[in-house]
Write a protein that holds these residues in place. Structure first.
Motif, PDB file in Angstrom:
ATOM      1  N   PRO A   1      -0.389  16.052  -3.490  1.00  0.00           N
ATOM      2  CA  PRO A   1      -0.157  14.877  -3.460  1.00  0.00           C
ATOM      3  C   PRO A   1       1.593  14.534  -4.311  1.00  0.00           C
ATOM      4  CG  PRO A   1       0.107  16.964  -5.287  1.00  0.00           C
ATOM      5  CD  PRO A   1       0.124  17.042  -3.816  1.00  0.00           C
ATOM      6  N   LEU A   2       2.462  14.077  -2.826  1.00  0.00           N
ATOM      7  CA  LEU A   2       3.453  14.244  -2.571  1.00  0.00           C
ATOM      8  C   LEU A   2       3.643  12.279  -2.861  1.00  0.00           C
ATOM      9  CD1 LEU A   2       4.275  15.958   0.752  1.00  0.00           C
ATOM     10  CD2 LEU A   2       4.678  16.938  -2.133  1.00  0.00           C
ATOM     11  N   ARG A   3       5.165  12.218  -3.312  1.00  0.00           N
ATOM     12  CA  ARG A   3       5.306  11.134  -3.542  1.00  0.00           C
ATOM     13  C   ARG A   3       5.496   9.583  -2.452  1.00  0.00           C
ATOM     14  NH1 ARG A   3      10.014   8.650  -7.064  1.00  0.00           N
ATOM     15  NH2 ARG A   3      10.246   6.356  -6.464  1.00  0.00           N
ATOM     16  N   LEU A   4       4.673   8.951  -2.135  1.00  0.00           N
ATOM     17  CA  LEU A   4       4.403   8.109  -0.768  1.00  0.00           C
ATOM     18  C   LEU A   4       5.274   6.538  -1.489  1.00  0.00           C
ATOM     19  CD1 LEU A   4       0.448   8.304  -0.723  1.00  0.00           C
ATOM     20  CD2 LEU A   4       2.621   9.187   0.380  1.00  0.00           C
ATOM     21  N   ALA A   5       6.103   6.116  -0.509  1.00  0.00           N
ATOM     22  CA  ALA A   5       6.606   4.570  -0.880  1.00  0.00           C
ATOM     23  C   ALA A   5       5.418   3.454  -0.497  1.00  0.00           C
ATOM     24  CB  ALA A   5       7.361   4.448   0.408  1.00  0.00           C
ATOM     25  N   GLU A   6       6.387   2.629  -1.540  1.00  0.00           N
ATOM     26  CA  GLU A   6       5.175   1.400  -0.823  1.00  0.00           C
ATOM     27  C   GLU A   6       5.381   0.570  -0.798  1.00  0.00           C
ATOM     28  OE1 GLU A   6       2.227   0.708  -2.880  1.00  0.00           O
ATOM     29  OE2 GLU A   6       2.002   2.339  -4.827  1.00  0.00           O
ATOM     30  N   VAL A   7       5.163  -0.177   0.661  1.00  0.00           N
ATOM     31  CA  VAL A   7       5.730  -0.822   2.008  1.00  0.00           C
ATOM     32  C   VAL A   7       4.735  -1.904   1.836  1.00  0.00           C
ATOM     33  CG1 VAL A   7       6.965   1.081   2.256  1.00  0.00           C
ATOM     34  CG2 VAL A   7       4.977   0.304   3.446  1.00  0.00           C
ATOM     35  N   THR A   8       5.638  -2.714   1.934  1.00  0.00           N
ATOM     36  CA  THR A   8       4.632  -3.915   2.863  1.00  0.00           C
ATOM     37  C   THR A   8       4.454  -4.629   4.731  1.00  0.00           C
ATOM     38  OG1 THR A   8       6.165  -5.930   2.791  1.00  0.00           O
ATOM     39  CG2 THR A   8       4.739  -5.206   1.222  1.00  0.00           C
ATOM     40  N   ASP A   9       3.782  -5.060   5.016  1.00  0.00           N
ATOM     41  CA  ASP A   9       3.499  -5.003   6.003  1.00  0.00           C
ATOM     42  C   ASP A   9       4.867  -6.041   6.994  1.00  0.00           C
ATOM     43  OD1 ASP A   9       1.369  -4.667   6.635  1.00  0.00           O
ATOM     44  OD2 ASP A   9       0.133  -6.761   6.953  1.00  0.00           O
ATOM     45  N   HIS A  10       5.116  -6.074   6.084  1.00  0.00           N
ATOM     46  CA  HIS A  10       7.016  -7.067   6.750  1.00  0.00           C
ATOM     47  C   HIS A  10       8.721  -5.409   6.150  1.00  0.00           C
ATOM     48  CE1 HIS A  10       4.987 -10.549   7.556  1.00  0.00           C
ATOM     49  NE2 HIS A  10       4.621 -10.785   5.797  1.00  0.00           N
ATOM     50  N   THR A  11       8.367  -4.465   5.850  1.00  0.00           N
ATOM     51  CA  THR A  11       9.099  -3.362   5.242  1.00  0.00           C
ATOM     52  C   THR A  11       9.293  -3.392   6.751  1.00  0.00           C
ATOM     53  OG1 THR A  11       7.788  -3.204   3.361  1.00  0.00           O
ATOM     54  CG2 THR A  11       9.848  -1.562   3.780  1.00  0.00           C
ATOM     55  N   ASP A  12      11.008  -2.532   6.380  1.00  0.00           N
ATOM     56  CA  ASP A  12      11.775  -2.603   7.455  1.00  0.00           C
ATOM     57  C   ASP A  12      12.626  -1.460   7.048  1.00  0.00           C
ATOM     58  OD1 ASP A  12      13.051  -1.852   9.824  1.00  0.00           O
ATOM     59  OD2 ASP A  12      13.821  -3.811  10.320  1.00  0.00           O
TER      60      ASP A  12
ATOM     61  N   THR B   1       0.853  -0.758   0.058  1.00  0.00           N
ATOM     62  CA  THR B   1      -0.098  -0.233  -0.138  1.00  0.00           C
ATOM     63  C   THR B   1       0.742   1.069   0.146  1.00  0.00           C
ATOM     64  OG1 THR B   1      -0.523  -0.144   2.763  1.00  0.00           O
ATOM     65  CG2 THR B   1      -1.731  -1.119   1.021  1.00  0.00           C
ATOM     66  N   PRO B   2       0.868   2.267  -0.771  1.00  0.00           N
ATOM     67  CA  PRO B   2       1.101   3.374  -0.433  1.00  0.00           C
ATOM     68  C   PRO B   2       1.185   4.348   0.618  1.00  0.00           C
ATOM     69  CG  PRO B   2      -0.575   3.714  -2.076  1.00  0.00           C
ATOM     70  CD  PRO B   2      -1.089   2.891  -1.301  1.00  0.00           C
ATOM     71  N   GLY B   3       2.308   5.486   1.111  1.00  0.00           N
ATOM     72  CA  GLY B   3       2.153   5.796   2.290  1.00  0.00           C
ATOM     73  C   GLY B   3       2.239   4.810   3.788  1.00  0.00           C
ATOM     74  N   THR B   4       1.864   3.917   3.361  1.00  0.00           N
ATOM     75  CA  THR B   4       1.685   3.109   5.344  1.00  0.00           C
ATOM     76  C   THR B   4       1.521   2.080   4.900  1.00  0.00           C
ATOM     77  OG1 THR B   4       0.225   3.225   7.280  1.00  0.00           O
ATOM     78  CG2 THR B   4      -1.004   3.486   5.629  1.00  0.00           C
ATOM     79  N   ALA B   5       1.896   1.246   6.397  1.00  0.00           N
ATOM     80  CA  ALA B   5       2.052  -0.816   5.546  1.00  0.00           C
ATOM     81  C   ALA B   5       0.493  -1.303   5.460  1.00  0.00           C
ATOM     82  CB  ALA B   5       2.314  -1.411   7.351  1.00  0.00           C
ATOM     83  N   PRO B   6       0.061  -2.554   5.043  1.00  0.00           N
ATOM     84  CA  PRO B   6      -1.747  -2.223   4.694  1.00  0.00           C
ATOM     85  C   PRO B   6      -2.187  -2.559   5.862  1.00  0.00           C
ATOM     86  CG  PRO B   6      -0.069  -3.682   3.168  1.00  0.00           C
ATOM     87  CD  PRO B   6       1.503  -2.941   4.610  1.00  0.00           C
TER      88      PRO B   6
END
Length: 426
Positions: A338-349, A316-321
């Motif tokens: 509309p700033l750029r958001l980081a695509e992360v998962t629940d496991h992203t560290d 999900t963009p901007g925060t963990a799912p």
């Protein structure tokens, strides 16, 4: 400024001003190559007179920087004078070996002189925009941060272009040297198998193989050993050597050599892929295929949390799912648009190092972590990490994110460096 007659004149007429560097006048007529004497002219073309006056005033304003005894345009825009080839025009450069009009410079200079007495018009326009941006930056801290960030990006891009080739060459050289060492080890094991020598490790096989190479070289290079051996008969009598060896020993050597080759190949592929990711490039297809084939059979170790049901394993963009439905996170994401958001998962560290299972090198942008009771932490992530390689925070990007939250009514906590702590408006 000299006056010119139109090409192939039929009678005495008005004189025209020629545009610098062209054979046409300001009014569009083709003029003679040499200036005309006043006795052959009858007045001055009004269109040419207006065009010449407009360019002359613009040039005077550029040289004088609008204010008498004030800073020049080069000083206000913080650029350098430079030359391109043997041309007479002087260009502006930001110091990256390219002009502001997109050409490669030949050398830097101190400004205009008798030989080079004209400025490049596209460079002037670009320098004026840059000077205007710097003037705005002087009046606004946020704009100053944006201008400083843009200047940093320009410098980093120039350094990366110069360092990428050297870095990749070094990686290829290291890979070639390591491959040569592995090939030598394989040859040594094969030589040990052919001779039937009783060896226990690959190092013993390499030592035996090196001794053989040294002996052959000394025998053929005319050393004392070669002279002592002397010439050998063309058809020597066959020598039968009977050597006893244990098959289990050779099997163990085969297995060890195969394992060493696999380990070395995996380490080399990971190092090459990490080097390419560092500079934003894609690893070669063969390297990616080997890594994918190797990791397909490996299950990364995950933290086990008993009693928790994982309902989302995507990004999900901007925060963990797991935080995608949190009201604080959703409100902060709306404020950052509309700033750029980081695509992360629940496991992203975002604190993991390259090569670790939870490291996400593709994550790039703002990341929000809700802390409960209306409080959130805002990070800026690049290449999966929330700080620079030297450990310093991304101060410019965090200030931009804090400004967006502040305008949306959020309260920003002071004295935070590596992230922005903010409270949701009541």
């Amino acid at each position: 400024m000299d006056l010119y007659r139109p090409a192939n004149p039929r009678s005495r007429g008005a004189g025209h001003y020629r545009r610098p560097g062209t054979s046409a006048s300001y009014c569009g007529r083709t003029v003679e190559a040499k200036p005309s004497a006043p006795m052959y002219l009858n007045g001055v073309c009004q269109l040419c007179e207006k065009g010449e006056k407009r360019d002359r005033i613009a040039a005077e304003q550029t040289v004088a920087s609008v204010a008498i005894n004030g800073p020049s345009l080069a000083e206000r825009a913080h650029v350098r004078y430079c030359l391109v080839g043997t041309g007479r025009r002087v260009h502006y450069s930001t110091g990256n070996d390219d002009t502001m009009c997109g050409r490669e410079i030949t050398e830097y200079t101190d400004g205009l002189d008798e030989r080079h007495d004209m400025l490049c018009a596209p460079c002037i326009n670009a320098a004026e925009k840059r000077a205007y941006a710097r003037a705005l930056a002087a009046a606004s801290p946020l704009a100053a941060a944006a201008v400083g960030y843009a200047a940093t990006v320009e410098a980093v891009d120039a350094e990366r272009e110069q360092a990428n080739a050297a870095r990749l060459d070094r990686v290829e050289a290291d890979a070639a040297a390591s491959f040569a060492a592995t090939t030598n080890a394989v040859d040594a094991v094969e030589h040990a198998e052919q001779t039937g020598a009783a060896i226990e490790t690959v190092e013993d096989a390499e030592a035996l193989y090196a001794a053989r190479l040294v002996t052959e070289a000394e025998a053929t290079d005319g050393t004392w050993r070669g002279k002592w051996i002397g010439e050998q008969p063309t058809a020597p009598e066959p020598i039968i050597v009977r050597v006893g060896f244990a098959p289990a020993t050779l099997d163990r050597i085969h297995e060890q050599a195969a394992a060493d080759r696999e380990t070395y190949r995996a380490e080399t592929d990971d190092r090459i892929a990490a080097e390419y990711r560092t500079y934003g490039a894609s690893a070669p297809a063969a390297v990616q295929a080997r890594i994918a084939a190797r990791t397909a059979t490996q299950v990364p170790d995950r933290r086990v949390i008993e009693g928790v049901i994982v309902s989302h394993n995507g990004t999900t963009p901007g925060t963990a799912p797991k935080h995608s439905t949190d009201p604080d996170a959703r409100n902060a994401l709306a404020a950052l648009s509309p700033l750029r958001l980081a695509e992360v998962t629940d496991h992203t560290d975002i604190a993991a190092q390259p090569g670790e299972p939870d490291h996400a090198p593709a994550a790039w942008g703002f990341l929000i972590e809700p802390r409960g009771h209306g409080r959130i932490a805002l990070y800026w992530v690049e290449a999966g990490h929330y700080v620079r390689p030297d450990g310093e925070p991304f101060a410019t990007e965090l200030e931009i994110g804090a400004d967006k939250l502040r305008k949306a009514g959020w309260t920003i906590e002071p004295n935070t460096r590596r992230c922005v702590m903010a409270w949701r408006p009541e």
